[in-house]
Each structure stands twice: as structure tokens, then as C-alpha cells.
Design an enzyme around this catalytic site. Structure first.
Site, mmCIF file in Angstrom:
data_model
loop_
_atom_site.group_PDB
_atom_site.id
_atom_site.type_symbol
_atom_site.label_atom_id
_atom_site.label_comp_id
_atom_site.label_asym_id
_atom_site.label_seq_id
_atom_site.Cartn_x
_atom_site.Cartn_y
_atom_site.Cartn_z
ATOM 1 N N GLY A 80 0.830 -1.204 0.000
ATOM 2 C CA GLY A 80 0.000 0.000 0.000
ATOM 3 C C GLY A 80 0.861 1.248 0.000
ATOM 4 N N SER A 81 0.283 2.326 0.478
ATOM 5 C CA SER A 81 0.969 3.621 0.372
ATOM 6 C C SER A 81 2.053 3.770 1.433
ATOM 7 C CB SER A 81 -0.060 4.740 0.552
ATOM 8 O OG SER A 81 -0.625 4.648 1.839
ATOM 9 N N ALA A 82 2.987 4.683 1.163
ATOM 10 C CA ALA A 82 4.075 4.912 2.118
ATOM 11 C C ALA A 82 3.529 5.462 3.427
ATOM 12 C CB ALA A 82 5.100 5.865 1.514
ATOM 13 N N THR A 131 0.709 4.841 4.991
ATOM 14 C CA THR A 131 0.220 3.740 5.831
ATOM 15 C C THR A 131 1.391 2.862 6.272
ATOM 16 O OG1 THR A 131 -1.817 3.721 4.526
ATOM 17 C CG2 THR A 131 -1.442 1.837 5.954
ATOM 18 N N GLY A 132 2.308 2.586 5.356
ATOM 19 C CA GLY A 132 3.461 1.729 5.672
ATOM 20 C C GLY A 132 4.317 2.312 6.792
ATOM 21 N N GLU A 145 5.582 -3.213 1.288
ATOM 22 C CA GLU A 145 5.762 -2.911 -0.137
ATOM 23 C C GLU A 145 5.003 -1.616 -0.389
ATOM 24 O OE1 GLU A 145 7.774 -5.138 -1.266
ATOM 25 O OE2 GLU A 145 7.387 -6.571 0.340
ATOM 26 N N CYS A 165 2.519 1.166 -8.638
ATOM 27 C CA CYS A 165 3.574 1.652 -7.732
ATOM 28 C C CYS A 165 4.834 1.992 -8.509
ATOM 29 C CB CYS A 165 3.865 0.610 -6.669
ATOM 30 S SG CYS A 165 4.245 -1.021 -7.340
HETATM 31 P P1 NAD Z 1 -3.373 2.314 1.351
HETATM 32 O O1 NAD Z 1 -2.107 2.447 2.111
HETATM 33 O O2 NAD Z 1 -4.362 3.399 1.456
HETATM 34 O O3 NAD Z 1 -4.166 0.986 1.799
HETATM 35 C C1 NAD Z 1 -3.574 -0.297 1.722
HETATM 36 C C2 NAD Z 1 -4.274 -1.214 2.708
HETATM 37 O O4 NAD Z 1 -3.986 -0.795 4.034
HETATM 38 C C3 NAD Z 1 -5.791 -1.196 2.571
HETATM 39 O O5 NAD Z 1 -6.254 -2.507 2.781
HETATM 40 C C4 NAD Z 1 -6.241 -0.270 3.680
HETATM 41 O O6 NAD Z 1 -7.535 -0.519 4.162
HETATM 42 C C5 NAD Z 1 -5.206 -0.556 4.755
HETATM 43 N N1 NAD Z 1 -4.965 0.560 5.683
HETATM 44 C C6 NAD Z 1 -5.073 1.884 5.443
HETATM 45 N N2 NAD Z 1 -4.691 2.585 6.540
HETATM 46 C C7 NAD Z 1 -4.345 1.673 7.484
HETATM 47 C C8 NAD Z 1 -3.845 1.768 8.818
HETATM 48 N N3 NAD Z 1 -3.632 2.935 9.414
HETATM 49 N N4 NAD Z 1 -3.557 0.633 9.491
HETATM 50 C C9 NAD Z 1 -3.727 -0.564 8.895
HETATM 51 N N5 NAD Z 1 -4.215 -0.716 7.638
HETATM 52 C C10 NAD Z 1 -4.511 0.391 6.947
HETATM 53 O O7 NAD Z 1 -2.964 2.026 -0.154
HETATM 54 P P2 NAD Z 1 -3.924 2.034 -1.443
HETATM 55 O O8 NAD Z 1 -4.312 3.436 -1.708
HETATM 56 O O9 NAD Z 1 -4.975 1.013 -1.308
HETATM 57 O O10 NAD Z 1 -2.945 1.516 -2.571
HETATM 58 C C11 NAD Z 1 -2.172 2.345 -3.391
HETATM 59 C C12 NAD Z 1 -0.766 2.429 -2.842
HETATM 60 O O11 NAD Z 1 -0.166 1.149 -2.825
HETATM 61 C C13 NAD Z 1 0.147 3.303 -3.674
HETATM 62 O O12 NAD Z 1 0.916 4.084 -2.816
HETATM 63 C C14 NAD Z 1 1.011 2.311 -4.406
HETATM 64 O O13 NAD Z 1 2.257 2.818 -4.806
HETATM 65 C C15 NAD Z 1 1.143 1.229 -3.395
HETATM 66 N N6 NAD Z 1 1.501 -0.045 -4.009
HETATM 67 C C16 NAD Z 1 2.716 -0.587 -3.763
HETATM 68 C C17 NAD Z 1 3.086 -1.758 -4.401
HETATM 69 C C18 NAD Z 1 4.412 -2.424 -4.166
HETATM 70 O O14 NAD Z 1 4.507 -3.622 -4.417
HETATM 71 N N7 NAD Z 1 5.435 -1.733 -3.726
HETATM 72 C C19 NAD Z 1 2.203 -2.351 -5.292
HETATM 73 C C20 NAD Z 1 0.959 -1.763 -5.508
HETATM 74 C C21 NAD Z 1 0.611 -0.608 -4.862
#
Ligand code: NAD
Length: 497
Positions: A219-221, A223-224, A242, A276
């Protein structure tokens, strides 16, 4: 009760409900309830040890069964992905193919990265390295590859003997549910694979649950980073992150201007820029600017943007929802108001729906360029005069996921490769489209040094080193006094009383 608005319609939702809509049409696609995290984790805890103790061959049989079910359902699955994400049908088919291929890749990777290995020990002993599963792994998925990316964690985790609790993105619950049903229908036992629907709050509850042994996140940086902080005092749990990128693509000397434009457009606008690895920053040699930018613009003008099932098939569909589309158009305007010069305006071709035309903007003159991931079809252009400046500019980011050089010489590519801080570094290839047969991950804000894809096997199991002998034969060679053996005479001498 609370209300949510979608394209001017309002639909009543109870607190516990989750709904997803098709971005291209606005039609409601799925409605369900948020999951029970406690129950799912509890079930997984009760199931994992048995799954881990089963022979590897039986686990492989189930995951192979999953692949053949996904193959049979390819068209249905691809159709659903297109409806829920808005991505073109041809692209969703490639996503399902990646889901299917993941099984063979993961079986090979498991054997290659984590199979048993023996090596010589002391005489009479054998040494071995074997791997054990962690136990219960939580998987949080993003919306842009709602099947392929969670599956990229889940399949290696299951092969290694873990139980999984999967929370799909709240924007793509239907695809998450379809994927889960495929696992279950393939005979992956109940409670070994679990699903909980919900948004960030559910994700938080799952990631903080004492009953998980680790979290595999894509997911996004932002959240990560929050998750990384949360796990800071939990070295006992595995955390694989990731995350996104602010990826550069450099265009240098090349006679192949049209192909260079194609590679840039593919890098920046495939999946409506929702990858991503998408190129966010085009770094271009000053002297090429006047010939290359019109070439790129001409090409981008021809890209078909449309509904996923449309004819002719579109190059790209909408972004995931109106909030994201609004955010991107506002970002484009913000770049303009801070000194960016639009090359191609980002527009909303269909009123009320999240379709965007690709935006291209020259940000060379901006004093401070935001180092953030703008997750959509928005390309920033930066002019530079020499190759060192191009490399410096490419690395001018806290992220480090992918980077490409288009054109240039072999010597320049070597310099680019050596100096690039990114996990994917390509030459005359797009920044996106990485192979599942290779490790995939980034440095900086793009990951925490636990790459996925082929190396996912590494974070799904931990190594156990054993030194083994058939009998407990041992002696102390150095530092041992001679044994004092008391004579029977001394023991029974009357003088000793
Ligand atoms: P996001 O971070 O908003 O959400 C990802 C997941 O985390 C979702 O299931 C969401 O419900 C959950 N989440 C959100 N906030 C949380 C928290 N505080 N605690 C626990 N879980 C939480 O990401 P998104 O908008 O769904 O996806 C797009 C992002 O993912 C982009 O930044 C993209 O670059 C990244 N991405 C990375 C890769 C990679 O392999 N490096 C691949 C695809 C997408």
C-alpha cells in the site's frame, strides 16, 4: 447510520456495512459487512499448526488446485476486476494470469530460497538448515492490483505453512471475496485462509492484534510508515512493507524518439498511472526537449481513455474513485500555481466520473518540488543539462522503487545503474511491468528491505539451523582436571573418621 455520497447519489449504509461501486459507471457492485477480526485471527491460530505439519505435497496440491480454478474462471475474474477497478479488460486478464502464474513461481521460489540444506559438521554430526512458518500472517491489500498483489503474499505464505488473515482494500472487496472463494473452493481448509472486510480501522485492528505473528502489507508509504512505527517495539513479529514510489525515467540521446515516447507513456499512464512503479518524473536532456515533448504529446493525445469493456479497447480506464480524481486534478493545479508549466492539462472528460486525461507538466522552474507519490496519470517533466545532473535528479527523492534510462550509451547505463537508489533499474524498458520471477521491492520510503515476488519466500518462513548426531557421545578436550578416584582403602580407613 451514516451517509456516503457517490456521484451525486446517496446510499444509506449501516456502520458495519461496506459497499463498492464501479468507477466507470457508478453502479453499485458489492455490498457486505465489515469482518470480525478477533474471530478470523482466533480461527487462524487454531488452524495453522495442522496446516504446517501437513506434508508439503498436500499444501502444493491445494495451491495448484487454486491455480487451475483461477484458470477456469479467468474471464469471470477479469470481468470483475475491470468492473471494480475500472482497468481495461485486457489488462485485468493479465492480472489474472499473474495470479495463476504466481503458484508455479512461488513453488520454485520456496524450493530455491527456503528448502532444506545440509552441510558438513564435526565428525559424527550432521548440520542442517530448515525453515519454519511464522504461524498466522495478516495480509493487507491495495486497490490497484486487488488480486495479484495480495495473492503474491498469500500463496508463498500458505506454501510455507502459515495460516492467513486477508483484508482486501475497502475499495475492492468484491475482488477480494472472489479470490478468497477460489482458495476455499480449491480445498484450502477453512480457517487456514480467512477474510475480513473493512477499511483502515479494520486494518489497524488486524495489524495490532496480538494473535498475528506478522503482517505483509502492500500500500501507500504513509500507511506503511505508520505500520512501521506501530511495529517498532515488536521485533517478535515479521513486517514486510511494499510501498509506493516517486519514480524517475530519464530520456537521453536516442534516434528512436517514437519508441522513447511509447516507453514514457507506458511507464506513466498504464493503469491510469495507478502502479507503484509508474514513472512520475520525466528527466530529459535540455537539447532533446523541443523534439521529444511534442512527440510524447502527440502520442498521448492518441491514447484511448474509456470504459473497461469499451470498443475499441481503451489504453486506460478511470482512476479508482472521484475523491482520488479530485485529489489529482487539485495536485495538477497546485503544481501550476507553484511554478509548473502545463504541457498537457489534466481534465475530467466525463462529468461526475473519475476518468482523467493524462496530465503532463514541466516543473523545472519550481523552487521546491513535492517529493510525494501522485498516484494517477500525472507526469512531471524536469529538464537537465548533463548526465550527472540527470542521475542526481533521479535520486532526488526519499523513495526508491523503480528507475529507467531510455537512450544513452552502455557506459551511461552503467553509471545510471551504479548510482541509482532503486530496487528496479532498467534500460530502454518501462519503469513498470516487473517480472514475478524476480525479487521485487524498493529502498527508501518504498519498502523495508523485505522484497516480495520471488523473494516473498524469505519473509514467509524463518531459518532454523540444527546440528544433529545419532547418539549423545561427547568429551571435553581442554580445561578438564584429571578425575580423582578415591581408593577403597582411603574410604574405609579408620583414620579418616
Ligand atoms: P493504502 O495504504 O491506502 O491501503 C492499503 C491497505 O492498508 C488497505 O487494505 C487499507 O484498508 C489498509 N490501511 C489503510 N490505513 C491503514 C492503517 N492505518 N492501518 C492498517 N491498515 C490500513 O494504499 P492504497 O491506496 O490502497 O494503494 C495504493 C498504494 O499502494 C500506492 O501508494 C502504491 O504505490 C502502493 N503499491 C505498492 C506496491 C508495491 O509492491 N510496492 C504495489 C501496488 C501498490
Amino acid at each position: 447510520m451514516w451517509l456516503t455520497a457517490t456521484w451525486g447519489r446517496t446510499s444509506a449504509l449501516t456502520l458495519n456495512e461496506l459497499v463498492s461501486y464501479e468507477p466507470a459507471t457508478g453502479a453499485q457492485l458489492w455490498r457486505g459487512n465489515n469482518g470480525d477480526v478477533d474471530a478470523a485471527v482466533y480461527a487462524a491460530r487454531g488452524a495453522w499448526a495442522r496446516w504446517a505439519a501437513a506434508p508439503l505435497s498436500s499444501r502444493l496440491e491445494r495451491v495448484r488446485g487454486f491455480a487451475s480454478r483461477a484458470k477456469s474462471d479467468l474471464e469471470k475474474f477479469a470481468d470483475l476486476i475491470s468492473r471494480e477497478t475500472g482497468k481495461p479488460l485486457w489488462e485485468s486478464r493479465t492480472e489474472v494470469e499473474s495470479v495463476i502464474n504466481k503458484v508455479d513461481v512461488s513453488v520454485k521460489a520456496y524450493a530455491d530460497r527456503t528448502s532444506q540444506r545440509r552441510f558438513d559438521g564435526k565428525p559424527g554430526t550432521r548440520n542442517a538448515v530448515r525453515h519454519k512458518p511464522h504461524g498466522v500472517l495478516a495480509v493487507l491489500g491495495p486497490y490497484n492490483f486487488p488480486a495479484h498483489l495480495p495473492n503474491g503474499h498469500i500463496i508463498p505464505a500458505l506454501i510455507a505453512g502459515n495460516a492467513v488473515v486477508f483484508k482486501p482494500s475497502e475499495k475492492t472487496p468484491a475482488v477480494g471475496q472472489f479470490l478468497f472463494d477460489l482458495y476455499r473452493n480449491a480445498g484450502i481448509p477453512e480457517s487456514v485462509i480467512n477474510i475480513v472486510h473493512g477499511g483502515a480501522e479494520t486494518g489497524k485492528a488486524l495489524s495490532m492484534h496480538e494473535g498475528i505473528d506478522g503482517l505483509l502489507f502492500t500500500g501507500s508509504a504513509s500507511t506503511g510508515v505508520a505500520l512501521n512505527r506501530q511495529f517498532a517495539n515488536r521485533p517478535d513479529k515479521i513486517l514486510a512493507l511494499e510501498m509506493g514510489g516517486n519514480n524517475p525515467i530519464i530520456v537521453w540521446d536516442t534516434p528512436e524518439l517514437y519508441s522513447a515516447a511509447v516507453l514514457v507513456a507506458q511507464s506513466a499512464f498504464l493503469s491510469a498511472g495507478q502502479r507503484c512503479t509508474a514513472a512520475r518524473r520525466l528527466i530529459i536532456k535540455n537539447s532533446l526537449y523541443d523534439v521529444f515533448i511534442p512527440e510524447l504529446k502527440r502520442l498521448v493525445d492518441r491514447l484511448v481513455i474509456g470504459e473497461p469493456h469499451g470498443e475499441p479497447p481503451p489504453f486506460m480506464g478511470p482512476v479508482i474513485d472521484n475523491d482520488v480524481a479530485d485529489g489529482l486534478t487539485e495536485s495538477f493545479l497546485a503544481l501550476m500555481s507553484h511554478g509548473g508549466h502545463p504541457i498537457r492539462h489534466m481534465t475530467r472528460p466525463i462529468e461526475g466520473r473519475p476518468f482523467l486525461s493524462p496530465g503532463i507538466i514541466d516543473v523545472t522552474d519550481m523552487k521546491e518540488r513535492p517529493d510525494i507519490e501522485l498516484f494517477g496519470p500525472l507526469l512531471q517533466v524536469i529538464r537537465v543539462s548533463d548526465f550527472d545532473a540527470a542521475i542526481d535528479e533521479a535520486n532526488n527523492t526519499r523513495y526508491g522503487l523503480s528507475a529507467s534510462l531510455i537512450g544513452g550509451t552502455a557506459e551511461q547505463y552503467n553509471r545510471f545503474w551504479s548510482n541509482s537508489r532503486a530496487g528496479v533499474v532498467n534500460w530502454n524498458q518501462p519503469t513498470n511491468g516487473a517480472s514475478s520471477a524476480a525479487p521485487f521491492g524498493g529502498v527508501g520510503l518504498s519498502g523495508n528491505h523485505r522484497p516480495s515476488a520471488y523473494y516473498a519466500a524469505d519473509y514467509c518462513a524463518f531459518p532454523v539451523v540444527s546440528s544433529e548426531a545419532d547418539t549423545p557421545k561427547a568429551m571435553i578436550g581442554i580445561g578438564l582436571r584429571d578425575e580423582v578416584v578415591a581408593s577403597p582403602k582411603t574410604l574405609h580407613s579408620p583414620d579418616s573418621r
